[in-house]
Scaffold this active site. Sequence first.
Site: not given
Ligand SMILES: NC(=O)c1ccc[n+]([C@@H]2O[C@H](COP(=O)([O-])OP(=O)(O)OC[C@H]3O[C@@H](n4cnc5c(N)ncnc54)[C@H](OP(=O)(O)O)[C@@H]3O)[C@@H](O)[C@H]2O)c1
Length: 405
Positions: A96, A115, A119, A155, A177
């Site tokens: 986002h 889809k 998300s 994922a 990450h």
């Molecule tokens: N959040 C933080 O503070 C932070 C900071 C720095 C780096 N990061 C890194 O950024 C990356 C993303 O993290 P995030 O926190 O933004 O997201 P997240 O909440 O960990 O992941 C959410 C996303 O993954 C999708 N997803 C989960 N299971 C899935 C599956 N089996 N197939 C397809 N899509 C799937 C979800 O889609 P659905 O809605 O369809 O389930 C959603 O779009 C990671 O590598 C994380 O370590 C995160």
Amino acid sequence: MSFSRSSAQSLKQALKATAPKAAGRQIAKRSYTLLAREAPKAMVASRLGATRGVKTLDFAGTKEVVYERADWPLDKLQDYFKNDTLAMIGYGSQGHGQSLNARDQGLKVIVGVRKGGESWKQAQEDGWVPGETLFDIPEAINKGTIIMNLLSDAAQSQTWSEIAPLITKGKTLYFAHGFSVVYKEDTNVVPPKDVDVILVAPKGSGRTVRTLFLEGRGINSSIAVYQDVTGQAKEKAVALGIAVGSGYCYETTFEKEVYSDLYGERGVLMGGIQGMFLAQYEVLRKNGHSPSEAFNETVEEATQSLFPLIGKYGMDYMYNACSTTARRGALDWAPKFKEANLPVFEALYKSCRDGSETRRSLEFNSRKTYREDLQKELDEIDNQEIWRAGKTVRKLRPDANKDEL
Ligand SMILES: NC(=O)c1ccc[n+]([C@@H]2O[C@H](COP(=O)([O-])OP(=O)(O)OC[C@H]3O[C@@H](n4cnc5c(N)ncnc54)[C@H](OP(=O)(O)O)[C@@H]3O)[C@@H](O)[C@H]2O)c1
């Protein structure tokens, strides 16, 4: 979308793209969408007159190069990515924040998520249009040149076998990450040999990535290169760091990023702070103090008065801002807390480094019910007396928005 336009045009377009969507929609409680609705005036305006300035800074005696947004004025950034499509795969908090920031800076961004999922819904709320800027994951990867894998870490591992063949020569693979690549024995994420593999890891939640950008500031991010086949990988990582909303980029490696990140969030940033707050609160309650007194003395004073001072001016300043009674006691007790905590931190670092934390996370977050399961535990925290007491305390703040508490 044309990328040769002037900065002033892109400012106009960015504001147009974001502002009208804010009108007349119901604001979902705690939705990321809340943040998408602020027009990024301050940020984009501050980008128009930016000038170059890579810096080598002295960090307590160690010299490090810091890349900053001023190195990448908006027109240079747009020119650099003029032939690129940034495909944001995943739309959690990072997807986002990063996608909206890049879009607001006039870059060509598309989002790829499954889809019908949560998300998909959220992305549409933020103005991503199915078939134009919102696609399922394979389609987005096929259309993108820079594949930004922002799926949850679990994922990334689960979907890798489907994703990997689509990451063809000429594309760039981006992570936020080091997790998937560093722990490849557990995740099976082995990048193709013929693409650049880079990382931009914002040091904060995706929500903050967005809010700092909207305030005209920018988050600190780590950048790293895992594989450089074009000779441009590092420059691309820095440029992408700025594109997704970083103010400053610090160079590291995939390994160091993931070890420190897993460690920090389990430690002081999240696990440690909850454990410490709770322990202090419980002892106060056991000794007859009221919930409000225990909360105020543990959380409210920390977050509202003392922690902001540490953030702004450092630890010694915060000590000096408190009474001599407080200072004397804190100076005496700090070493005892350090000593008590050291073995826990040593064990935690080892558990991060040897992959135990990775395996735990992969196992848990690969469950079909991962969202509900995590939410159940978070609801338990929300139900703890300390945090219930906190809701009442927060409601008394003059600027409290009661719907968001
Ligand atoms: N959040 C933080 O503070 C932070 C900071 C720095 C780096 N990061 C890194 O950024 C990356 C993303 O993290 P995030 O926190 O933004 O997201 P997240 O909440 O960990 O992941 C959410 C996303 O993954 C999708 N997803 C989960 N299971 C899935 C599956 N089996 N197939 C397809 N899509 C799937 C979800 O889609 P659905 O809605 O369809 O389930 C959603 O779009 C990671 O590598 C994380 O370590 C995160």
